[in-house]
Design a protein around this motif. Sequence first.
Motif, PDB file in Angstrom:
ATOM      1  N   VAL B 100       0.851  -1.200   0.000  1.00 32.06           N
ATOM      2  CA  VAL B 100       0.000   0.000   0.000  1.00 32.06           C
ATOM      3  C   VAL B 100       0.885   1.248   0.000  1.00 32.06           C
ATOM      4  CG1 VAL B 100      -1.627   1.356   1.378  1.00 32.06           C
ATOM      5  CG2 VAL B 100      -2.020  -1.081   1.037  1.00 32.06           C
ATOM      6  N   MET B 101       1.955   1.217   0.833  1.00 36.10           N
ATOM      7  CA  MET B 101       2.872   2.366   0.867  1.00 36.10           C
ATOM      8  C   MET B 101       3.504   2.579  -0.497  1.00 36.10           C
ATOM      9  SD  MET B 101       4.993   1.921   4.357  1.00 36.10           S
ATOM     10  CE  MET B 101       4.167   1.595   5.889  1.00 36.10           C
ATOM     11  N   PHE B 102       3.901   1.465  -1.149  1.00 38.83           N
ATOM     12  CA  PHE B 102       4.544   1.570  -2.468  1.00 38.83           C
ATOM     13  C   PHE B 102       3.583   2.201  -3.481  1.00 38.83           C
ATOM     14  CE2 PHE B 102       5.377  -0.118  -6.715  1.00 38.83           C
ATOM     15  CZ  PHE B 102       6.673   0.340  -6.902  1.00 38.83           C
ATOM     16  N   ALA B 103       2.327   1.752  -3.493  1.00 34.82           N
ATOM     17  CA  ALA B 103       1.350   2.274  -4.456  1.00 34.82           C
ATOM     18  C   ALA B 103       1.143   3.776  -4.255  1.00 34.82           C
ATOM     19  CB  ALA B 103       0.026   1.526  -4.330  1.00 34.82           C
ATOM     20  N   HIS B 104       0.981   4.186  -2.992  1.00 36.61           N
ATOM     21  CA  HIS B 104       0.780   5.618  -2.722  1.00 36.61           C
ATOM     22  C   HIS B 104       2.044   6.411  -3.050  1.00 36.61           C
ATOM     23  CE1 HIS B 104      -3.251   5.889  -0.878  1.00 36.61           C
ATOM     24  NE2 HIS B 104      -3.057   4.602  -0.687  1.00 36.61           N
ATOM     25  N   GLY B 105       3.205   5.856  -2.696  1.00 42.60           N
ATOM     26  CA  GLY B 105       4.473   6.530  -2.997  1.00 42.60           C
ATOM     27  C   GLY B 105       4.656   6.717  -4.483  1.00 42.60           C
ATOM     28  N   LEU B 106       4.416   5.642  -5.249  1.00 42.26           N
ATOM     29  CA  LEU B 106       4.551   5.704  -6.708  1.00 42.26           C
ATOM     30  C   LEU B 106       3.661   6.800  -7.284  1.00 42.26           C
ATOM     31  CD1 LEU B 106       5.660   4.391  -9.373  1.00 42.26           C
ATOM     32  CD2 LEU B 106       3.593   2.981  -9.361  1.00 42.26           C
ATOM     33  N   SER B 107       2.421   6.872  -6.782  1.00 46.48           N
ATOM     34  CA  SER B 107       1.488   7.861  -7.325  1.00 46.48           C
ATOM     35  C   SER B 107       2.001   9.280  -7.058  1.00 46.48           C
ATOM     36  CB  SER B 107       0.087   7.644  -6.777  1.00 46.48           C
ATOM     37  OG  SER B 107      -0.196   8.478  -5.688  1.00 46.48           O
ATOM     38  N   TYR B 108       2.514   9.529  -5.842  1.00 42.17           N
ATOM     39  CA  TYR B 108       3.013  10.881  -5.527  1.00 42.17           C
ATOM     40  C   TYR B 108       4.255  11.217  -6.342  1.00 42.17           C
ATOM     41  CZ  TYR B 108      -0.226  11.578  -1.647  1.00 42.17           C
ATOM     42  OH  TYR B 108      -1.350  11.760  -0.900  1.00 42.17           O
ATOM     43  N   VAL B 109       5.159  10.216  -6.533  1.00 48.72           N
ATOM     44  CA  VAL B 109       6.379  10.460  -7.312  1.00 48.72           C
ATOM     45  C   VAL B 109       6.014  10.844  -8.748  1.00 48.72           C
ATOM     46  CG1 VAL B 109       8.394   9.327  -8.344  1.00 48.72           C
ATOM     47  CG2 VAL B 109       7.915   9.042  -5.903  1.00 48.72           C
ATOM     48  N   LEU B 110       5.073  10.090  -9.354  1.00 40.90           N
ATOM     49  CA  LEU B 110       4.694  10.367 -10.744  1.00 40.90           C
ATOM     50  C   LEU B 110       4.030  11.741 -10.860  1.00 40.90           C
ATOM     51  CD1 LEU B 110       3.443   6.886 -12.017  1.00 40.90           C
ATOM     52  CD2 LEU B 110       5.608   8.012 -12.478  1.00 40.90           C
ATOM     53  N   ILE B 111       3.192  12.104  -9.876  1.00 39.14           N
ATOM     54  CA  ILE B 111       2.548  13.430  -9.901  1.00 39.14           C
ATOM     55  C   ILE B 111       3.625  14.517  -9.852  1.00 39.14           C
ATOM     56  CG2 ILE B 111       1.095  15.035  -8.598  1.00 39.14           C
ATOM     57  CD1 ILE B 111      -0.467  12.499  -7.622  1.00 39.14           C
ATOM     58  N   ALA B 112       4.578  14.367  -8.931  1.00 43.79           N
ATOM     59  CA  ALA B 112       5.631  15.372  -8.779  1.00 43.79           C
ATOM     60  C   ALA B 112       6.462  15.476 -10.053  1.00 43.79           C
ATOM     61  CB  ALA B 112       6.518  15.027  -7.584  1.00 43.79           C
ATOM     62  N   CYS B 113       6.779  14.327 -10.676  1.00 41.79           N
ATOM     63  CA  CYS B 113       7.574  14.329 -11.911  1.00 41.79           C
ATOM     64  C   CYS B 113       6.838  15.080 -13.019  1.00 41.79           C
ATOM     65  CB  CYS B 113       7.867  12.900 -12.374  1.00 41.79           C
ATOM     66  SG  CYS B 113       9.075  12.072 -11.347  1.00 41.79           S
ATOM     67  N   VAL B 114       5.525  14.838 -13.132  1.00 42.39           N
ATOM     68  CA  VAL B 114       4.761  15.514 -14.182  1.00 42.39           C
ATOM     69  C   VAL B 114       4.729  17.020 -13.938  1.00 42.39           C
ATOM     70  CG1 VAL B 114       2.404  15.856 -15.045  1.00 42.39           C
ATOM     71  CG2 VAL B 114       3.364  13.573 -14.920  1.00 42.39           C
ATOM     72  N   PHE B 115       4.524  17.428 -12.687  1.00 43.66           N
ATOM     73  CA  PHE B 115       4.510  18.861 -12.371  1.00 43.66           C
ATOM     74  C   PHE B 115       5.853  19.488 -12.719  1.00 43.66           C
ATOM     75  CE2 PHE B 115       0.936  18.964  -8.934  1.00 43.66           C
ATOM     76  CZ  PHE B 115       0.055  18.500  -9.880  1.00 43.66           C
ATOM     77  N   TYR B 116       6.937  18.761 -12.368  1.00 51.14           N
ATOM     78  CA  TYR B 116       8.287  19.267 -12.647  1.00 51.14           C
ATOM     79  C   TYR B 116       8.497  19.403 -14.162  1.00 51.14           C
ATOM     80  CZ  TYR B 116      13.359  19.383 -13.024  1.00 51.14           C
ATOM     81  OH  TYR B 116      14.636  19.720 -13.347  1.00 51.14           O
ATOM     82  N   ALA B 117       8.129  18.350 -14.913  1.00 50.94           N
ATOM     83  CA  ALA B 117       8.311  18.363 -16.363  1.00 50.94           C
ATOM     84  C   ALA B 117       7.493  19.496 -16.996  1.00 50.94           C
ATOM     85  CB  ALA B 117       7.909  17.019 -16.961  1.00 50.94           C
ATOM     86  N   LEU B 118       6.248  19.654 -16.538  1.00 57.26           N
ATOM     87  CA  LEU B 118       5.398  20.710 -17.098  1.00 57.26           C
ATOM     88  C   LEU B 118       5.981  22.082 -16.793  1.00 57.26           C
ATOM     89  CD1 LEU B 118       1.816  19.355 -16.301  1.00 57.26           C
ATOM     90  CD2 LEU B 118       2.846  19.592 -18.567  1.00 57.26           C
TER      91      LEU B 118
END
Lengths: 129, 130
Positions: B100-118
């Motif tokens: 569960v921690m991994f799934a939530h962590g992955l989701s936050y990492v991907l969100i942050a990466c997209v914000f950074y890229a944008l």
Amino acid sequence: MAESKRVERPLSPFMIGQYYRPQITSISSILTRITGNALAVSAILAVWWLMAATGTPEHFEAVNWFMTSFIGDVIFTLTTLGIWYHYLAGMRHLYFDSGRGLELETAEKLGIACMIGSVVLTLLTIIIV
Amino acid sequence: MSYLTDRKRAVGKGASGTGTEHHWFMTVSAVGLVFLVPCFVFIFGSALGKPQAEVIATFARPFPAIVTALTFLIGMRHFAKGAQMMIEDYCQGLTRKLAVMFAHGLSYVLIACVFYALGRMVLIGLAMGV
């Protein structure tokens, strides 16, 4: 009585195959879960590509090559199919949540509609995009 | 002091202690994604395969940038909570907690990466004068 007997409880989905024959309703539900979770892989690839687009031209070329290669095309065609299936099945769940469409015949028809609809939407996406 | 009785405080919260919060979040985010996903599929699909400068120019524009940001923010949170439901069905104990921690962590990492890229693409777009 304090030491209650530990019971090996079965974990879902222990009923399908052994006790239940596969049905449209169960298969369409399981497909929703599989497509939803598989889309995480597509999301990782999409983020990888977006990040690469902000980097050096060489890095972008390499990532872009993979994304538009034959393997990339296969992955993104499957992704599109997964997106549209999950999309339609999700809307079916919203409809179920409103208390409608729960009669067996209707539910089965909606399940088949999701499967056919996702293929149709995938073909439309490939044509339009 | 609280005037509510213990029973009154517990009613409606179920075994999770949060009532229908999880299900309601999935419902609300699903409705949001009904509108976002077709827009995102079109934007992303059109941009994929284009030269780098055109990709940056696309995502530097307000509508594609905001739709992409929202799709990943809501989509990845929807994913994390959905994946949590799957994990809780099939795993128990420590495995369940870590997954569960991994799934939530992955989701936050991907969100942050997209914000950074944008953010970077908007800045590069400004520098290029898009």
